[in-house]
Design a protein around this motif. Structure first.
Motif, PDB file in Angstrom:
ATOM      1  N   TYR A  16       0.821  -1.115   0.070  1.00 56.58           N
ATOM      2  CA  TYR A  16       0.042  -0.005   0.110  1.00 56.58           C
ATOM      3  C   TYR A  16       1.084   1.112   0.216  1.00 56.58           C
ATOM      4  O   TYR A  16       0.460   2.230  -0.883  1.00 56.58           O
ATOM      5  N   LEU A  17       1.965   1.170   0.838  1.00 50.82           N
ATOM      6  CA  LEU A  17       2.571   2.651   0.848  1.00 50.82           C
ATOM      7  C   LEU A  17       3.830   2.693   0.030  1.00 50.82           C
ATOM      8  O   LEU A  17       4.641   3.687  -0.219  1.00 50.82           O
ATOM      9  N   GLY A  18       3.902   1.563  -1.154  1.00 49.13           N
ATOM     10  CA  GLY A  18       4.564   1.475  -2.368  1.00 49.13           C
ATOM     11  C   GLY A  18       6.224   1.153  -1.932  1.00 49.13           C
ATOM     12  O   GLY A  18       6.978   1.349  -2.903  1.00 49.13           O
ATOM     13  N   TYR A  19       6.439   0.622  -0.947  1.00 49.39           N
ATOM     14  CA  TYR A  19       7.706   0.175  -0.717  1.00 49.39           C
ATOM     15  C   TYR A  19       8.240  -1.182  -1.204  1.00 49.39           C
ATOM     16  O   TYR A  19       9.153  -1.506  -1.584  1.00 49.39           O
ATOM     17  N   HIS A  20       7.090  -1.984  -1.615  1.00 52.97           N
ATOM     18  CA  HIS A  20       7.443  -3.486  -1.869  1.00 52.97           C
ATOM     19  C   HIS A  20       6.256  -3.703  -2.887  1.00 52.97           C
ATOM     20  O   HIS A  20       5.028  -3.347  -3.056  1.00 52.97           O
ATOM     21  N   TRP A  21       6.839  -4.723  -3.928  1.00 57.12           N
ATOM     22  CA  TRP A  21       5.926  -5.444  -4.693  1.00 57.12           C
ATOM     23  C   TRP A  21       5.112  -6.400  -4.068  1.00 57.12           C
ATOM     24  O   TRP A  21       5.564  -6.977  -3.058  1.00 57.12           O
ATOM     25  N   ALA A  22       3.834  -6.788  -4.421  1.00 57.90           N
ATOM     26  CA  ALA A  22       3.212  -8.038  -3.646  1.00 57.90           C
ATOM     27  C   ALA A  22       3.743  -9.463  -3.455  1.00 57.90           C
ATOM     28  O   ALA A  22       3.914  -9.855  -2.330  1.00 57.90           O
ATOM     29  N   THR A  23       4.579  -9.576  -4.469  1.00 61.21           N
ATOM     30  CA  THR A  23       5.535 -10.881  -4.350  1.00 61.21           C
ATOM     31  C   THR A  23       6.622 -10.598  -3.410  1.00 61.21           C
ATOM     32  O   THR A  23       7.047 -11.832  -2.984  1.00 61.21           O
ATOM     33  N   ASP A  24       7.017  -9.486  -3.136  1.00 61.11           N
ATOM     34  CA  ASP A  24       8.160  -9.301  -2.147  1.00 61.11           C
ATOM     35  C   ASP A  24       7.620  -9.799  -0.787  1.00 61.11           C
ATOM     36  O   ASP A  24       8.356 -10.343   0.067  1.00 61.11           O
ATOM     37  N   VAL A  25       6.463  -9.538  -0.682  1.00 58.88           N
ATOM     38  CA  VAL A  25       5.628  -9.490   0.592  1.00 58.88           C
ATOM     39  C   VAL A  25       5.203 -11.161   0.794  1.00 58.88           C
ATOM     40  O   VAL A  25       5.164 -11.730   1.971  1.00 58.88           O
ATOM     41  N   LEU A  26       5.009 -11.660  -0.251  1.00 61.04           N
ATOM     42  CA  LEU A  26       4.454 -13.175  -0.174  1.00 61.04           C
ATOM     43  C   LEU A  26       5.809 -13.999   0.064  1.00 61.04           C
ATOM     44  O   LEU A  26       5.612 -14.735   0.678  1.00 61.04           O
ATOM     45  N   ALA A  27       6.919 -13.431  -0.624  1.00 59.87           N
ATOM     46  CA  ALA A  27       7.929 -14.353  -0.247  1.00 59.87           C
ATOM     47  C   ALA A  27       8.559 -14.171   1.309  1.00 59.87           C
ATOM     48  O   ALA A  27       9.027 -15.007   1.910  1.00 59.87           O
ATOM     49  N   GLY A  28       8.305 -12.920   1.777  1.00 60.65           N
ATOM     50  CA  GLY A  28       8.558 -12.637   3.216  1.00 60.65           C
ATOM     51  C   GLY A  28       7.799 -13.660   4.168  1.00 60.65           C
ATOM     52  O   GLY A  28       8.182 -14.025   4.980  1.00 60.65           O
ATOM     53  N   TRP A  29       6.599 -13.755   3.852  1.00 59.31           N
ATOM     54  CA  TRP A  29       5.546 -14.593   4.600  1.00 59.31           C
ATOM     55  C   TRP A  29       6.090 -16.028   4.421  1.00 59.31           C
ATOM     56  O   TRP A  29       6.248 -16.720   5.579  1.00 59.31           O
ATOM     57  N   THR A  30       6.464 -16.508   3.306  1.00 56.86           N
ATOM     58  CA  THR A  30       7.013 -17.782   3.067  1.00 56.86           C
ATOM     59  C   THR A  30       8.277 -18.126   3.981  1.00 56.86           C
ATOM     60  O   THR A  30       8.188 -19.034   4.336  1.00 56.86           O
ATOM     61  N   VAL A  31       8.898 -17.195   3.709  1.00 59.25           N
ATOM     62  CA  VAL A  31      10.295 -17.425   4.529  1.00 59.25           C
ATOM     63  C   VAL A  31       9.966 -17.460   6.212  1.00 59.25           C
ATOM     64  O   VAL A  31      10.533 -18.330   6.809  1.00 59.25           O
ATOM     65  N   ALA A  32       9.316 -16.677   6.551  1.00 57.62           N
ATOM     66  CA  ALA A  32       9.074 -16.318   7.917  1.00 57.62           C
ATOM     67  C   ALA A  32       8.223 -17.798   8.579  1.00 57.62           C
ATOM     68  O   ALA A  32       8.908 -18.255   9.367  1.00 57.62           O
ATOM     69  N   VAL A  33       7.437 -18.254   7.660  1.00 60.02           N
ATOM     70  CA  VAL A  33       6.731 -19.597   8.099  1.00 60.02           C
ATOM     71  C   VAL A  33       7.712 -20.553   8.013  1.00 60.02           C
ATOM     72  O   VAL A  33       7.701 -21.624   8.844  1.00 60.02           O
ATOM     73  N   THR A  34       8.394 -20.745   7.037  1.00 59.54           N
ATOM     74  CA  THR A  34       9.451 -21.864   6.852  1.00 59.54           C
ATOM     75  C   THR A  34      10.534 -21.762   8.188  1.00 59.54           C
ATOM     76  O   THR A  34      10.642 -22.629   8.522  1.00 59.54           O
ATOM     77  N   TRP A  35      11.084 -20.473   8.342  1.00 58.27           N
ATOM     78  CA  TRP A  35      11.915 -20.423   9.320  1.00 58.27           C
ATOM     79  C   TRP A  35      11.221 -20.793  10.764  1.00 58.27           C
ATOM     80  O   TRP A  35      11.751 -21.352  11.627  1.00 58.27           O
ATOM     81  N   LEU A  36       9.867 -20.436  11.012  1.00 61.73           N
ATOM     82  CA  LEU A  36       9.314 -20.783  12.160  1.00 61.73           C
ATOM     83  C   LEU A  36       9.138 -22.081  12.350  1.00 61.73           C
ATOM     84  O   LEU A  36       9.366 -22.573  13.518  1.00 61.73           O
ATOM     85  N   CYS A  37       8.785 -22.958  11.102  1.00 58.77           N
ATOM     86  CA  CYS A  37       8.748 -24.254  11.180  1.00 58.77           C
ATOM     87  C   CYS A  37      10.120 -25.215  11.508  1.00 58.77           C
ATOM     88  O   CYS A  37      10.013 -26.075  12.379  1.00 58.77           O
ATOM     89  N   LEU A  38      10.930 -24.641  10.850  1.00 53.79           N
ATOM     90  CA  LEU A  38      12.528 -25.127  11.371  1.00 53.79           C
ATOM     91  C   LEU A  38      12.790 -24.774  12.666  1.00 53.79           C
ATOM     92  O   LEU A  38      13.211 -25.587  13.319  1.00 53.79           O
ATOM     93  N   LEU A  39      12.407 -23.807  13.252  1.00 53.79           N
ATOM     94  CA  LEU A  39      12.980 -23.184  14.354  1.00 53.79           C
ATOM     95  C   LEU A  39      11.937 -24.007  15.528  1.00 53.79           C
ATOM     96  O   LEU A  39      12.553 -24.708  16.720  1.00 53.79           O
ATOM     97  N   ALA A  40      10.656 -24.173  15.428  1.00 50.03           N
ATOM     98  CA  ALA A  40       9.806 -25.005  16.208  1.00 50.03           C
ATOM     99  C   ALA A  40      10.439 -26.482  16.039  1.00 50.03           C
ATOM    100  O   ALA A  40      10.325 -27.054  17.423  1.00 50.03           O
ATOM    101  N   THR A  41      10.935 -26.997  15.155  1.00 50.32           N
ATOM    102  CA  THR A  41      11.265 -28.444  15.079  1.00 50.32           C
ATOM    103  C   THR A  41      12.440 -28.563  15.988  1.00 50.32           C
ATOM    104  O   THR A  41      12.681 -29.544  16.529  1.00 50.32           O
ATOM    105  N   VAL A  42      13.542 -27.647  15.553  1.00 46.39           N
ATOM    106  CA  VAL A  42      14.645 -27.963  16.608  1.00 46.39           C
ATOM    107  C   VAL A  42      14.396 -27.656  17.850  1.00 46.39           C
ATOM    108  O   VAL A  42      14.891 -28.325  18.907  1.00 46.39           O
ATOM    109  N   VAL A  43      13.533 -26.672  18.425  1.00 43.32           N
ATOM    110  CA  VAL A  43      13.048 -26.734  19.807  1.00 43.32           C
ATOM    111  C   VAL A  43      12.399 -27.747  20.221  1.00 43.32           C
ATOM    112  O   VAL A  43      12.651 -28.448  21.333  1.00 43.32           O
ATOM    113  N   HIS A  44      11.653 -28.641  19.341  1.00 47.27           N
ATOM    114  CA  HIS A  44      10.729 -29.578  19.803  1.00 47.27           C
ATOM    115  C   HIS A  44      11.833 -30.944  20.098  1.00 47.27           C
ATOM    116  O   HIS A  44      11.751 -31.594  20.994  1.00 47.27           O
ATOM    117  N   LEU A  45      12.855 -30.993  19.212  1.00 43.62           N
ATOM    118  CA  LEU A  45      13.831 -31.945  19.492  1.00 43.62           C
ATOM    119  C   LEU A  45      14.619 -31.855  20.603  1.00 43.62           C
ATOM    120  O   LEU A  45      14.921 -32.606  21.296  1.00 43.62           O
TER     121      LEU A  45
END
Length: 226
Positions: free
Chosen positions: A178-207
């Motif tokens: 909305y503010l013009g700083y990013h393309w929509a796919t920049d944001v989608l990629a940010g969400w994707t990496v965030a969720v992926t990183w959270l999954c990896l972190l949760a797996t490590v913490v669980h182990l």
């Protein structure tokens, strides 16, 4: 215990693959990235004073100094509340990892931001892909929601906290387009990496938690012990 770890690793692998596909589209300008200019134009066309106010407010929270300060405060409060270091270390490590991923991936992809005349606010000349606000903001809100499930609050509060984390993460990402700083796919990629990183972190913490589990298998109610 093992199935959870396997599921976490599979989700991490799937998220990594999804990011690679998105990155390729961003570099080539095809796939979903081909729709970026049109989506940005639609956001710009629907700007209002009220929406701009809220977009600036949520994007302010995602700034590096603000998120860093919030991380330090939350980690300190968790340490004081639980008298344990592990939950505080988890959130600190999670946010540090998000910052490193943001920097490394931006440099590797090297995608330029939308034109400066579209931006509401201070011009940012850094690389665009993935969105750092979306990535770090989602990790921060996700970690808080995740840690909430290890407390003694009611299930309703846990669900509400998780829902709020999702809403704030989405709002953070949309504010960047909305503010013009990013393309929509920049944001989608940010969400994707965030969720992926959270999954990896949760797996490590669980182990780690499984390996160090108390023989009785008990957990003190209300105590953060991820």
């Amino acid at each position: 215990m093992v199935p959870r770890a396997v599921a976490g690793l599979l989700l991490t692998a799937l998220g990594t693959f999804a990011f690679v596909v998105q990155a390729d589209a961003a570099v080539e300008g095809d796939g979903l990235a081909a729709f970026d200019p049109r989506l940005t134009a639609n956001f710009v066309a629907h700007r209002t004073d009220v929406l701009s106010f809220f977009a600036r407010a949520i994007t302010f929270v995602g700034q590096v100094p603000v998120l860093t300060a919030l991380t330090v405060v939350v980690a300190a409060l968790i340490r004081l509340r639980t008298h344990r270091w592990r939950p505080a270390v988890v959130i600190a490590a999670g946010m540090a990892g998000a910052a490193i991923l943001t920097y490394v991936l931006k440099v590797l992809i090297g995608r330029h931001r939308p034109a400066a005349h579209l931006v509401i606010g201070t011009i940012d000349t850094g690389f665009s892909f993935p969105s750092g606000h979306s990535l770090s903001g989602t990790v921060f809100f996700g970690l808080l929601a995740g840690l909430l499930w290890y407390t003694g609050v009611s299930r309703a509060w846990k669900i509400a906290g998780t829902a709020l984390a999702v809403v704030l993460s989405i709002a953070m990402g949309l504010s960047r387009v909305y503010l013009g700083y990013h393309w929509a796919t920049d944001v989608l990629a940010g969400w994707t990496v965030a969720v992926t990183w959270l999954c990896l972190l949760a797996t490590v913490v669980h182990l780690l938690s499984s390996w160090r589990a108390d023989p009785s298998g008990s957990r003190a109610r209300g105590e953060l012990t991820p």
